[in-house]
Design an enzyme around this catalytic site. Structure first.
Site, PDB file in Angstrom:
ATOM      1  N   ASP A   1      35.814  40.249  34.011  1.00  0.00           N
ATOM      2  CA  ASP A   1      37.215  39.848  33.870  1.00  0.00           C
ATOM      3  C   ASP A   1      37.362  38.449  33.291  1.00  0.00           C
ATOM      4  O   ASP A   1      38.044  38.242  32.282  1.00  0.00           O
ATOM      5  CB  ASP A   1      37.921  39.907  35.235  1.00  0.00           C
TER       6      ASP A   1
ATOM      7  N   ARG B   1      38.027  33.571  49.191  1.00  0.00           N
ATOM      8  CA  ARG B   1      39.070  33.309  48.201  1.00  0.00           C
ATOM      9  C   ARG B   1      39.917  32.068  48.507  1.00  0.00           C
ATOM     10  O   ARG B   1      40.161  31.255  47.613  1.00  0.00           O
ATOM     11  CB  ARG B   1      39.967  34.543  48.023  1.00  0.00           C
TER      12      ARG B   1
ATOM     13  N   SER C   1      32.256  47.032  40.210  1.00  0.00           N
ATOM     14  CA  SER C   1      32.968  45.787  40.478  1.00  0.00           C
ATOM     15  C   SER C   1      32.330  45.174  41.710  1.00  0.00           C
ATOM     16  O   SER C   1      32.336  45.771  42.791  1.00  0.00           O
ATOM     17  CB  SER C   1      34.453  46.071  40.726  1.00  0.00           C
TER      18      SER C   1
ATOM     19  N   ASP D   1      42.849  40.299  46.083  1.00  0.00           N
ATOM     20  CA  ASP D   1      42.487  38.928  45.704  1.00  0.00           C
ATOM     21  C   ASP D   1      43.615  38.180  45.014  1.00  0.00           C
ATOM     22  O   ASP D   1      43.728  36.962  45.139  1.00  0.00           O
ATOM     23  CB  ASP D   1      41.249  38.941  44.804  1.00  0.00           C
TER      24      ASP D   1
END
Length: 407
Positions: free
Chosen positions: A18, A98, A179, A127
Site C-alpha cells: 500500500d 497503531r 496482507s 486501522d
C-alpha cells in the site's frame, strides 16, 4: 480539503504494498507535493531493511525511522497485558501498535510543518480508525489523506499492476500476497486462501509462519520457563533480570520453537463485517498465561471478577482505536491498583502448542494450604451451616410464599 494547499505530506510508511505505491500516487494527485515518509519501528525487524533507499527512489524527500520499541512495550503492550484484555481471543498486536505509531507520526508532522497526514489503511479495516482517532487527539485540525477512500484502485492485484507500471520494487508477488502486519508482539496474516473459511491455514508450508513452527513440527520434549513479575510487570526470565521488551523477545523464541501462540479467528471488525485472520503471538500467549496464573493467587475474588468484566471493555477500546480516551485511562488506573500485589514467580511448561502450568509462588498469595487442605485444619466446618441458612433465606421465603398461594 483544497488540494492546492497541500504542499507537504507526512506519510505513515511501512514499505509494504500500500504505502509503496502511495508516494508516487500522492505526487501525481496532489500537485507534486513533498512527501516525507515516517516509519515507526515497533519491532518489525527485517522489514526495515532498505526502507530509506526504497522511499527515496519512489519519490519521498526523506525518511524518518522512529525507534518506538520501548514506548510500545512499556506504554501499550504491558498495560494491555496487565488488564488481561483480549478481543475475541485476539491478543491485539496490530491494535495497540497503531496509536503508538500514529502519535509518533503526528510529532513529525508538527515538527515538519506538514499540510496533511496520509496513511495507507483501507476503507474496510480497523486501522483507518486507529490512526485517525489518534491524529484527531494530538492534531485535531490536521487534514488526513486516505488514498483507499479516493483512488480508483479496487484490489491488491490492481495495486501490484500500479507498482509494476511505476517500476516500484515489491518483496511480494501475486501468489504470496497475504496482507501482513508484523511487530515484536505478533504477526498477522489475511487474504488469499484464508478468505475461504473452509480452508485450513498452511501452517506447515515453508514461509507461511515467520515467528515459529506449527505444533506438529515442535520438539517432542517440553521446555520449562520461569517468569518473575513485580506489580504485574515481567522483570526476569529464568532468574535473569531484563527489560519487558527483551523478555518478550526471548519468549517469542521459546514460544515459536514450541508451536505456541497460533490463532485462526473470524473476528468482528469495527466497520461491521466479519474477517478471518491467522495470528502468531508466541511470547504474548506465554506472558498472558503466566500473568493470569499469578493473579489467581494474588487477587481476591471480587476484584478478580470485576477486573475480568472490565478486560472485555478494555479490549474493545483498544481494538476500536480508542486508546487515548478517558475511559481507557480510567480502566488502566483501576488495573494498576489491582496489580500492587501481583508480585511473584510462575513456572510454565511449553509443549507442542500448549502452555501448561507448572507452579506459582508469591509472598502476597491469598491461597492458604492450611485452610484449603482436605486434611486436618483450623477451619470450622460447622460455620457453613449458618452461612447456608442466611444465603438461602430468600429462596426459602419464596418457596413458602409459593406454597401458601398455590393451596
Amino acid at each position: 480539503m483544497d488540494k492546492k494547499n497541500i504542499k507537504k505530506v507526512v506519510l505513515a510508511y511501512s514499505g509494504g504494498l500500500d504505502t509503496s505505491i502511495i508516494i508516487p500516487w500522492l505526487k501525481e494527485n496532489y500537485n507534486n507535493c513533498e512527501v516525507i515518509a515516517v516509519s515507526g519501528n515497533v519491532g518489525q525487524a527485517d522489514e526495515l531493511e532498505g526502507l530509506e533507499e526504497k522511499a527515496l527512489k519512489t519519490g519521498a524527500s526523506k525518511l524518518y525511522v522512529l525507534d518506538l520499541t520501548d514506548d510500545y512495550v512499556d506504554n501499550y503492550i504491558i498495560p494491555t497485558m496487565k488488564a488481561g484484555a483480549l478481543y475475541e481471543e485476539y491478543y491485539l498486536g496490530t491494535s495497540h501498535a497503531r496509536p503508538c505509531i500514529a502519535k509518533g507520526l503526528v510529532e513529525i508532522a508538527l515538527k515538519e510543518g506538514a499540510d496533511a497526514i496520509c496513511h495507507g489503511c483501507t476503507g474496510k479495516g480497523n486501522d483507518q480508525v486507529r490512526f485517525e482517532l489518534t491524529i484527531k487527539r494530538f492534531a485535531p485540525n490536521m487534514p488526513i489523506i486516505a488514498p483507499w477512500r479516493e483512488w480508483s484502485i479496487k484490489s491488491r492485484d490492481e495495486e501490484i499492476d500500479y507498482a509494476e507500471a511505476h517500476n516500484i520494487p515489491l518483496k511480494i508477488n501475486r501468489e504470496t500476497n497475504y496482507s501482513k502486519d508484523k511487530n515484536l508482539w505478533h504477526l498477522s496474516h489475511e487474504g488469499l486462501d484464508l478468505e475461504d473459511t473452509g480452508n485450513e491455514p498452511l501452517y506447515d508450508k515453508p514461509g507461511f509462519l515467520e515467528m515459529g513452527v506449527s505444533p506438529i513440527k515442535a520438539p517432542d520434549t517440553p521446555t520449562y520457563v520461569e517468569l518473575e513479575f513485580v506489580k504485574g510487570v515481567p522483570v526476569a526470565i529464568d532468574g535473569e533480570k531484563m527489560s519487558a521488551k527483551n523478555i518478550i523477545y526471548k519468549l517469542n523464541k521459546l514460544g515459536g520453537e514450541n508451536g505456541i501462540g497460533l490463532l485462526d479467528i473470524v473476528e468482528n471488525r469495527l466497520v461491521g463485517m466479519k474477517c478471518r485472520g491467522v495470528y502468531e503471538t508466541p511470547g504474548g500467549t506465554i506472558l498472558y498465561k503466566a500473568h493470569s496464573y499469578l493473579e489467581s493467587l494474588c487477587l481476591d475474588k471480587m476484584t478478580m471478577h470485576e477486573k475480568e468484566k472490565l478486560a472485555i471493555t478494555f479490549g474493545e477500546l483498544v481494538y476500536n482505536g480508542q486508546w487515548f480516551t478517558p475511559l481507557r485511562e480510567a480502566i488502566s488506573a483501576f488495573v494498576d491498583k489491582t496489580q500492587e500485589t501481583v508480585t511473584g514467580k510462575v513456572k510454565l511448561k511449553l509443549y507442542k502448542g500448549n502452555v501448561i502450568k507448572a507452579g506459582a509462588w508469591s509472598d502476597y498469595s491469598l491461597y492458604s494450604e492450611d485452610i484449603a487442605t482436605f486434611g486436618e485444619s483450623d477451619y470450622n466446618q460447622k460455620d457453613s451451616e449458618g452461612f447456608i441458612n442466611l444465603y438461602g433465606l430468600p429462596l426459602k421465603v419464596a418457596a413458602l410464599v409459593d406454597a401458601k398461594n398455590n393451596k
